[in-house]
Enzyme design. Structure first.
Site, short mmCIF file in Angstrom:
data_model
loop_
_atom_site.label_atom_id
_atom_site.label_comp_id
_atom_site.label_asym_id
_atom_site.label_seq_id
_atom_site.Cartn_x
_atom_site.Cartn_y
_atom_site.Cartn_z
N GLU A 680 0.95 -1.13 0.12
CA GLU A 680 0.05 0.06 -0.41
C GLU A 680 0.81 1.43 -0.05
O GLU A 680 0.47 2.42 0.42
CB GLU A 680 -1.06 -0.05 1.27
CG GLU A 680 -1.60 -1.27 0.72
CD GLU A 680 -2.78 -1.25 2.42
OE1 GLU A 680 -2.67 -0.55 3.49
OE2 GLU A 680 -3.90 -1.86 2.24
N LYS A 792 5.93 -1.47 1.47
CA LYS A 792 5.58 -1.96 2.94
C LYS A 792 5.32 -3.39 3.79
O LYS A 792 5.30 -3.64 4.80
CB LYS A 792 3.66 -1.04 2.71
CG LYS A 792 3.11 -1.56 4.19
CD LYS A 792 1.86 -0.08 3.90
CE LYS A 792 0.82 -0.79 5.59
NZ LYS A 792 -1.00 -0.19 4.98
C1 BGC Z 1 -4.99 0.48 5.61
C2 BGC Z 1 -5.94 -0.03 4.54
C3 BGC Z 1 -7.35 0.68 5.16
C4 BGC Z 1 -7.74 2.12 5.46
C5 BGC Z 1 -8.27 2.99 6.07
C6 BGC Z 1 -4.77 1.84 6.01
O1 BGC Z 1 -4.02 2.40 7.44
O2 BGC Z 1 -3.58 0.22 5.16
O3 BGC Z 1 -6.03 -0.71 4.51
O4 BGC Z 1 -8.59 0.51 4.12
O5 BGC Z 1 -6.37 1.97 6.80
O6 BGC Z 1 -9.53 2.08 7.50
C1 BGC Z 2 -2.55 -3.18 4.96
C2 BGC Z 2 -3.00 -4.25 4.64
C3 BGC Z 2 -4.87 -4.59 5.46
C4 BGC Z 2 -5.12 -3.93 6.26
C5 BGC Z 2 -5.45 -4.08 7.36
C6 BGC Z 2 -3.36 -2.27 6.16
O1 BGC Z 2 -2.27 -1.82 6.69
O2 BGC Z 2 -1.21 -2.90 4.43
O3 BGC Z 2 -2.56 -5.26 4.10
O4 BGC Z 2 -5.17 -5.61 4.75
O5 BGC Z 2 -3.86 -3.28 6.89
O6 BGC Z 2 -5.17 -5.22 8.26
#
Ligand code: BGC
Ligand code: BGC
Length: 928
Positions: A680, A792
């Site tokens: 991400e 990440k």
């Molecule tokens: C995560 C995302 C998530 C977003 C909002 C971020 O920290 O990486 O996967 O969708 O928060 O909840």
């Molecule tokens: C991660 C995602 C994950 C989300 C919820 C984020 O920080 O990058 O892969 O789905 O957290 O755990």
């Protein structure tokens, strides 16, 4: 972590039992009382006075006579022990004591015998000991915990960090009551209650003793600054609800919470969240008018232990208000795994010194919040000794929740009166304790919601009465049996590494308590039911990281969670339609309906006054393929054709329709632009390798599965084709996309580019950031990380793991070498380390794998990322299981069955686990 080992003397270190027997026998003969070796068995670990009573078998003698007899027995005994020498040490003792010394683990003796110091002197082991607590040290003998607590104090080690080696049932009981780890020496019939049972100490090493601690998460000292972390890791649950490990009487700034699956209510920005349910544990204690709290007066001998094997949380302490009196307080609780609507809590107050008037207020506390937000309206309530309940309603979704409680008091006479506050009905129990007396209060609770039944109040009331009628012990026995059943299907044994062993058990425990066995309209959120993090929302974490464990060990639970995707497919259909596509596009974050609930904006961590646009809900689209993958895997492992036919294939085809629309034709190939892959840190990328690799796989499987369905249930295919408008042209399109979807892999080296242009991005000077304590994204900034070759989490590597047989060893190596060094393993995503552990095993690097494995193992238990207070890292927990099973054991399914390819870290002595293939139990047991 064990810091001290406390040995019982007789029967463990030396066999003076024989001398005791002969002295009692001689006394018995003096007095013409029959006394046999069999009678003597009952005297094991028992005080002198109690031994006399047992020997007399009902015969009455005067107090003076008793004193004289005991003194005589003792003089016979003292005579006999003058003959003791080092040769009387039992086999294995000397080397074990020496090994403990070498490992800096303190050693103590705790013996009911008043002659213990004399015996130790004769045996010549004084130099190997740090202290000896004997029968003179305390008043209350085993099974009271006093002797062991005294020994712990003498060694200056908190009780939960002590391990007791005992050969008597009463000793095991005493050690358990003090919160210590127990190793029983002797037959299971006698010491079977111990955490670990050994026949004797011959050939036993320290690590064998320490194994006994591998079923428990223990808190040695209560630290308010760690309370949120502890609350998370001590969470209990039963698949229906999860309750964080907060104190019954509460503590300032705690994050007490109970989350119930499916109980959603609206919130601004993040759409919806699981509502914190009324607190079923609530219980206040007043002793002589002073309210008990962990921060008031003196708290001594504290121990809090979560027993993972049995799913029970216990707390024990001595409370000393300033007036010199002393009270022993014990708490024990569990939400029943056997009946998810039943919770039970037992509290005991024991007046150790001084009389006391005790008041306990047991209530149902509806004044709970979700980090400041209030969701409940109070509907009705009542309190009386037989019938206390509360009904609340979620403000927006109008879901009802009914909670009812019932109390039972034992030990002393007590009066009960109602103590009602709005939103917090309760009953107050009052009792007088004389010094030495104890009051036991059992609180039974039941919860039902309008999701479960039409009349939740009626259901909760009748269930709670049923529970109270069964009684605490019988509920606990049923609960423990349910846990036994789970572990027999699911336990993973690691020998040679106690930390890893405990971590995997804790992970599996946490996953189990989050998985619903009754409800297929719910699934496990990224933080399970153990914290406010991500508000209960369900991500790909479940399908890719968590469900595989259930698929292989408890497939009916896996099926429930896959069914959740079926029940929420309407949400996925509208998401696809809203984006202008056909088919079904699953939400990145999903809750009740399957509609997208990812927040679009969130406050910036570094500057909460500004907002950050969150793109995951818009463009992190790989989740639809991840769901297909989990369904496919479930089918492979279970052979559940019925599920596949009715739900699996329809989901896989309908999401395939979406891919057919989403991929764009461009020149000779297809592309998928503007996505976020698993990594991400990089957003709005084109042709993410993981996404495209999974889509290719998805479309190929969709075609295969449609063919399978055509062969096995032609009528169903017809209907599906019609409903989803699947035509030969559509199928050709899927084939074409699968063949020509852009996937940048260098044919010469096998190196895969994470997305178009990744290799052109500048590198990060990692050395500059050595020793950092933050994520690379927070150091480089969102845009900075986006523009550098820094990951990440596993992305290409993730793809290799999931589709491991599609890639040859050259490809594995090229990509590992490239991406491993460019990933933020420490502070990137917690999903990543377990996957790297698995991947390193594929490359034949078990020691590197181990490093990553332990990074995942410590995410919750050690809180190495500093965010465990928000809830369990579910994906990391599920990833641990996969790293062990697919990585270290190298399990893969073959056409006819399965094969393994073990790669154990050099210090592991064994890795063993069961799994179920097409319903049949298989066992893997690997030793180096
Ligand atoms: C995560 C995302 C998530 C977003 C909002 C971020 O920290 O990486 O996967 O969708 O928060 O909840
Ligand atoms: C991660 C995602 C994950 C989300 C919820 C984020 O920080 O990058 O892969 O789905 O957290 O755990």
């Amino acid at each position: 972590m064990i810091e001290a080992v406390i040995f019982d003397l007789d029967g463990v270190i030396t066999d003076t039992a024989e001398y005791h027997f002969r002295s009692w026998k001689r006394l018995a003969e003096d007095e013409g009382i029959p006394f046999s070796r069999a009678d003597n068995e009952k005297l094991r670990g028992v005080s002198r006075r109690e031994s006399l009573r047992l020997m007399l078998a009902g015969q009455e003698i005067s107090e003076d006579q008793a004193e004289e007899w005991m003194a005589r027995k003792n003089s016979y005994y003292q005579e006999m022990i003058t003959d003791l020498t080092q040769d009387d040490l039992l086999p294995g003792v000397t080397s074990l004591l020496a090994e403990l010394r070498g490992k800096n683990i303190k050693v103590g003796i705790a013996s009911a015998s008043r002659n213990a110091p004399a015996v130790i002197a004769r045996l010549g082991i004084e130099a190997l000991l740090d202290g000896c607590a004997d029968g003179n040290s305390i008043e209350r003998q085993k099974p009271a915990p006093d002797l062991f607590l005294y020994a712990a104090r003498m060694l200056d080690v908190p009780p939960s960090r002590c391990l007791v080696v005992e050969d008597a049932a009463s000793g095991i009981q005493a050690a358990k009551a003090s919160g210590m780890v127990t190793v029983g020496i002797g037959p299971v019939e006698r010491v079977g209650e111990a955490d670990e049972v050994l026949p004797d100490l011959e050939g036993i090493h320290v690590s064998d003793l320490l194994r006994a601690a591998n079923w428990r998460v223990a808190e040695a000292e209560f630290r308010p600054d760690c309370q949120h972390h502890q609350e998370t890791i001590l969470t209990q649950g039963n698949g229906y609800l999860g309750t964080r490990g907060s104190f019954e009487e509460r503590f300032p700034n705690d994050r007490q919470a109970t989350f119930i699956h499916g109980m959603w209510d609206d919130v601004p920005i993040v759409f919806t969240e699981l509502v914190n349910a009324p607190d079923w544990t609530s219980l206040e204690i007043r002793i002589n008018g002073q309210r008990f709290s962990m921060d008031r007066e003196k708290v001594e001998d504290y121990a809090r232990v979560l027993d993972l094997k049995k799913g029970i949380l216990r707390r024990r302490l001595r409370w000393e208000p300033s007036d010199g009196r002393q009270f022993e307080l014990t708490f024990e609780r569990f939400p029943s795994l056997e009946d998810p609507h039943v919770m039970a809590l037992r509290v005991q107050v024991h007046a150790l010194e001084g009389d006391a008037s005790v008041e306990m207020r047991a209530s149902l506390d509806g004044h709970v919040e979700n980090e400041g937000r209030l969701h409940w309206e109070f509907v009705t309530q009542q309190s009386s000794s037989e019938n206390t309940h509360l009904v609340v309603k979620a403000r927006s979704t109008q879901k009802l929740l009914a909670i009812a409680t019932c109390l039972s008091v034992n030990g002393v006479k007590a009066s009960m009166e109602r103590r009602d506050c709005p939103g917090n009905p309760g009953v107050s129990i009052q009792a007088k304790l004389n010094s030495g007396e104890r009051i036991t209060v059992d609180k039974f609770v039941s919860i039902y919601t309008s999701r479960d039944t039409e009349d939740p109040l009626e259901a909760a009331q009748s269930k709670v009465h049923e529970a109270a009628t069964s009684g605490y012990e019988s509920l606990r026995a049923a609960h423990e049996a349910a846990w036994g059943e789970f572990w027999s299907r699911s336990d993973v044994i690691i020998e040679g590494d106690n930390e890893a062993q405990l971590a995997i058990r804790h992970a599996l425990y946490q996953l189990r308590i989050a998985a619903s066995q009754e409800d297929e309209r719910v699934s496990i959120g990224a933080k399970t039911l153990s914290g406010f993090g991500y508000r209960g929302h369900v991500f790909w974490d479940n399908e890719i990281f968590v469900i595989p464990f259930f698929t292989y060990t408890n497939p009916e639970l896996a099926r429930n969670m896959l069914m959740y995707r079926w029940h929420t497919i309407n949400g996925a259909r509208s998401k696809a339609a809203d984006n202008g596509f056909g088919g079904a596009q699953y939400a990145w974050e999903s809750a009740e309906t399957g509609e997208e609930v990812t927040p679009r904006w969130l406050p910036d961590w570094n500057d909460p006054t500004s907002l950050i646009r969150i793109w995951t809900g818009d463009i992190q689209i790989h989740i639809s393929a991840d769901i297909a993958y989990a369904i496919w895997q479930y089918w492979q492992v279970t052979g559940d054709d019925e599920f596949m036919r009715n739900f699996g294939v329809p989901i896989i085809l309908e999401t395939a329709v979406f891919w057919g629309d989403r991929a764009e034709h461009e020149g000779d190939h297809y592309v998928i632009r503007q996505v976020i892959g698993p990594d991400e840190y990089h957003t709005h990328v084109d042709n993410n390798a993981y996404t495209n690799g999974m889509v290719r796989w998805h479309l190929t499987k969709a075609i295969e599965l449609r063919e399978w369905l055509q062969r096995t249930s032609p009528a169903e295919v017809k209907e599906l084709d019609q409903r989803l408008a699947i035509t030969p042209t559509q199928l050709d399109l899927w084939r074409d996309i699968a063949a020509k979807l852009k996937f940048c892999m260098d044919p010469a080296t096998g190196l895969i580019e994470q997305f178009d242009g990744f290799f052109q991005q500048p590198e990060v000077d990692w050395e500059k950031y050595a020793g950092r304590t933050e994520s690379m994204q927070s150091l480089l900034g969102i845009e900075g990380a986006n523009a550098h070759q820094v990951l990440k989490q596993a992305d290409v590597i993730m793809l290799l793991c999931l589709l491991r047989d599609q890639f040859d060893s050259k490809t594995w190596k090229a990509n590992w070498d490239y991406y491993h060094t460019r990933t933020d393993h420490e502070y990137g995503s917690s999903l990543s380390p377990a996957i790297h552990a698995w991947a390193a095993c594929e490359l034949g690097q078990p020691e590197v794998a181990y490093e990553h494995f332990m990074r995942a193992a410590r995410a919750d238990l050690q809180d190495i990322r500093g965010n465990a207070g928000h809830g369990i890292h579910a994906a990391s927990a599920g990833g641990l299981w996969q790293a062990l099973v697919f990585g270290f054991a190298g399990l893969r399914l073959t056409d006819g069955g399965f094969e393994i390819n073990p790669q154990l870290p050099s210090h592991w002595k064994r890795l063993a686990f069961p799994f179920y293939l097409h319903g049949e139990r298989q066992e893997v047991d690997v030793r180096p």
